[in-house]
Design a protein around this motif. Structure first.
Motif, PDB file in Angstrom:
ATOM      1  N   PRO A   1       0.683  -1.149   0.002  1.00 34.77           N
ATOM      2  CA  PRO A   1      -0.026  -0.075   0.177  1.00 34.77           C
ATOM      3  C   PRO A   1       0.890   1.171  -0.031  1.00 34.77           C
ATOM      4  N   ARG A   2       0.225   2.506  -0.455  1.00 32.35           N
ATOM      5  CA  ARG A   2       1.165   3.787  -0.110  1.00 32.35           C
ATOM      6  C   ARG A   2       1.617   3.911   1.194  1.00 32.35           C
ATOM      7  N   ILE A   3       2.615   4.453   1.493  1.00 36.21           N
ATOM      8  CA  ILE A   3       2.986   4.726   2.750  1.00 36.21           C
ATOM      9  C   ILE A   3       1.982   5.743   3.451  1.00 36.21           C
ATOM     10  N   GLY A   4       1.643   5.426   4.564  1.00 32.93           N
ATOM     11  CA  GLY A   4       0.551   6.325   5.299  1.00 32.93           C
ATOM     12  C   GLY A   4      -1.013   5.886   5.101  1.00 32.93           C
ATOM     13  N   GLU A   5      -0.965   4.911   4.109  1.00 34.44           N
ATOM     14  CA  GLU A   5      -2.461   4.406   3.989  1.00 34.44           C
ATOM     15  C   GLU A   5      -2.557   2.890   4.610  1.00 34.44           C
ATOM     16  N   ARG A   6      -3.635   2.599   5.371  1.00 30.12           N
ATOM     17  CA  ARG A   6      -3.606   1.400   6.128  1.00 30.12           C
ATOM     18  C   ARG A   6      -4.048   0.324   5.016  1.00 30.12           C
ATOM     19  N   ALA A   7      -3.222  -0.409   5.084  1.00 19.96           N
ATOM     20  CA  ALA A   7      -3.528  -1.905   4.470  1.00 19.96           C
ATOM     21  C   ALA A   7      -4.746  -2.661   4.737  1.00 19.96           C
ATOM     22  N   GLN A   8      -5.576  -2.980   3.839  1.00 17.56           N
ATOM     23  CA  GLN A   8      -6.779  -3.611   3.949  1.00 17.56           C
ATOM     24  C   GLN A   8      -6.909  -5.296   4.010  1.00 17.56           C
ATOM     25  N   GLY A   9      -7.734  -5.589   4.663  1.00 21.15           N
ATOM     26  CA  GLY A   9      -7.902  -7.058   4.925  1.00 21.15           C
ATOM     27  C   GLY A   9      -7.065  -7.811   5.880  1.00 21.15           C
ATOM     28  N   GLY A  10      -7.499  -9.153   6.165  1.00 27.56           N
ATOM     29  CA  GLY A  10      -6.829 -10.034   7.087  1.00 27.56           C
ATOM     30  C   GLY A  10      -5.764 -10.733   6.437  1.00 27.56           C
ATOM     31  N   SER A  11      -5.147 -10.531   5.584  1.00 28.40           N
ATOM     32  CA  SER A  11      -4.100 -11.591   5.194  1.00 28.40           C
ATOM     33  C   SER A  11      -2.819 -10.917   6.196  1.00 28.40           C
TER      34      SER A  11
ATOM     35  N   LYS B   1      10.256   4.212  11.894  1.00 29.71           N
ATOM     36  CA  LYS B   1      10.476   5.590  11.525  1.00 29.71           C
ATOM     37  C   LYS B   1       9.182   6.246  11.861  1.00 29.71           C
ATOM     38  N   SER B   2       9.533   7.634  12.229  1.00 26.41           N
ATOM     39  CA  SER B   2       8.178   8.713  12.229  1.00 26.41           C
ATOM     40  C   SER B   2       7.930   9.080  10.711  1.00 26.41           C
ATOM     41  N   GLN B   3       6.680   9.529  10.569  1.00 25.48           N
ATOM     42  CA  GLN B   3       6.226   9.991   9.143  1.00 25.48           C
ATOM     43  C   GLN B   3       6.850  11.418   9.026  1.00 25.48           C
ATOM     44  N   ALA B   4       7.311  12.114   9.899  1.00 22.82           N
ATOM     45  CA  ALA B   4       8.394  13.120   9.279  1.00 22.82           C
ATOM     46  C   ALA B   4       9.643  12.597   8.720  1.00 22.82           C
ATOM     47  N   GLU B   5      10.267  11.441   9.241  1.00 20.38           N
ATOM     48  CA  GLU B   5      11.524  10.986   8.748  1.00 20.38           C
ATOM     49  C   GLU B   5      10.991  10.428   7.518  1.00 20.38           C
ATOM     50  N   ILE B   6       9.994   9.620   7.213  1.00 26.95           N
ATOM     51  CA  ILE B   6       9.431   9.128   5.906  1.00 26.95           C
ATOM     52  C   ILE B   6       9.382  10.065   5.048  1.00 26.95           C
ATOM     53  N   LEU B   7       8.661  11.259   5.566  1.00 27.82           N
ATOM     54  CA  LEU B   7       8.444  12.230   4.656  1.00 27.82           C
ATOM     55  C   LEU B   7       9.811  12.851   4.115  1.00 27.82           C
TER      56      LEU B   7
ATOM     57  N   ALA C   1       2.436   6.458  11.920  1.00 30.85           N
ATOM     58  CA  ALA C   1       1.100   6.946  12.076  1.00 30.85           C
ATOM     59  C   ALA C   1       0.654   7.590  13.183  1.00 30.85           C
ATOM     60  N   ALA C   2       1.194   6.924  14.305  1.00 26.99           N
ATOM     61  CA  ALA C   2       0.650   7.557  15.682  1.00 26.99           C
ATOM     62  C   ALA C   2       1.555   9.008  15.895  1.00 26.99           C
ATOM     63  N   THR C   3       2.714   9.041  15.358  1.00 25.56           N
ATOM     64  CA  THR C   3       3.478  10.179  15.513  1.00 25.56           C
ATOM     65  C   THR C   3       3.057  11.406  14.434  1.00 25.56           C
ATOM     66  N   ALA C   4       2.074  11.273  13.633  1.00 23.32           N
ATOM     67  CA  ALA C   4       2.084  12.296  12.747  1.00 23.32           C
ATOM     68  C   ALA C   4       0.914  13.248  12.865  1.00 23.32           C
ATOM     69  N   ASP C   5       1.139  14.504  12.500  1.00 21.02           N
ATOM     70  CA  ASP C   5       0.236  15.460  12.582  1.00 21.02           C
ATOM     71  C   ASP C   5      -0.403  15.905  11.503  1.00 21.02           C
ATOM     72  N   ASP C   6      -1.504  16.353  11.204  1.00 17.91           N
ATOM     73  CA  ASP C   6      -2.361  16.510  10.113  1.00 17.91           C
ATOM     74  C   ASP C   6      -1.623  17.297   8.761  1.00 17.91           C
TER      75      ASP C   6
ATOM     76  N   LEU D   1       2.741  14.198   3.295  1.00 18.31           N
ATOM     77  CA  LEU D   1       3.102  12.853   2.892  1.00 18.31           C
ATOM     78  C   LEU D   1       2.268  12.264   1.578  1.00 18.31           C
ATOM     79  N   ILE D   2       0.997  12.507   1.658  1.00 21.03           N
ATOM     80  CA  ILE D   2       0.050  12.259   0.573  1.00 21.03           C
ATOM     81  C   ILE D   2       0.787  12.885  -0.750  1.00 21.03           C
ATOM     82  N   GLU D   3       0.753  14.301  -0.628  1.00 25.46           N
ATOM     83  CA  GLU D   3       1.529  14.881  -1.768  1.00 25.46           C
ATOM     84  C   GLU D   3       2.777  14.204  -2.080  1.00 25.46           C
ATOM     85  N   ALA D   4       3.551  14.032  -1.325  1.00 25.99           N
ATOM     86  CA  ALA D   4       4.911  13.387  -1.701  1.00 25.99           C
ATOM     87  C   ALA D   4       4.664  12.184  -2.372  1.00 25.99           C
ATOM     88  N   ASN D   5       3.720  11.281  -1.729  1.00 26.67           N
ATOM     89  CA  ASN D   5       3.402   9.862  -2.622  1.00 26.67           C
ATOM     90  C   ASN D   5       2.880  10.327  -4.016  1.00 26.67           C
TER      91      ASN D   5
END
Length: 170
Positions: free
Chosen positions: A69-79, A126-132, A93-98, A104-108
């Motif tokens: 999945p895209r980074i920052g998007e929640r993978a769906q399903g039970g696999s 990694k934090s979302q800031a580090e990923i961004l 995801a827990a450390t990211a502000d809006d 990150l959506i824009e960077a994706n």
């Protein structure tokens, strides 16, 4: 030999293939690891997986990318792979502000427009800031350099997931 390796060695081929594809959705990778059985121990399994990862061509890497999945998007399903993806991205995801989430959506989007595939990063720890920051930096790469980085990130993710699989089998 650990129990996880014993179970992996004894697993029916079709189930093993499915379990390995959850670690890395490149059939060539799964086939190479399966063909190397039996493994004497955990380090041997991981070494084989590392080696197989390093031999993947770009077509194999692209196929595996399609399962992420895209980074920052929640993978769906039970696999198993969806659960691992959620776990790998949960701390970030827990450390990211809006504003970081939106950036990150824009960077994706910019990354996908530039390279034609999802931005892949070994997100564990990694934090979302580090990923961004990594996404923005990697947007400056040329395609050959970025492909090399993506293949290495995929390798690292596959090895982490294979370790988790061995733990789960044990």
């Amino acid at each position: 030999m650990t129990v996880g390796v014993e179970v992996l060695n004894a697993m029916p081929a079709d189930r093993l293939r499915a379990e390995l594809l959850a670690c890395c959705a490149a059939p060539a990778w799964a086939a190479e690891i399966a063909a190397g059985r039996p493994y004497p121990d955990r380090p041997a399994v991981l070494a084989a997986a590392d080696s197989a990862s390093r031999r993947l061509g770009w077509a194999d890497v692209s196929q595996a990318l399609a399962a992420h999945p895209r980074i920052g998007e929640r993978a769906q399903g039970g696999s198993r792979d969806a659960a691992w993806s959620r776990r790998e991205q949960s701390a970030a995801a827990a450390t990211a502000d809006d504003s970081t989430k939106e950036a990150l959506i824009e960077a994706n989007r910019a990354y996908e427009d530039r390279f034609g595939h999802v931005f892949l990063i070994f997100a564990s720890g990694k934090s979302q800031a580090e990923i961004l920051a990594a996404a923005r930096q990697r947007l400056t790469n040329d395609e050959p350099a970025e492909r090399e980085i993506v293949a290495d990130q995929l390798r690292r993710i596959a090895l982490l997931r294979l370790e988790r699989l061995l733990d789960a089998l044990g």
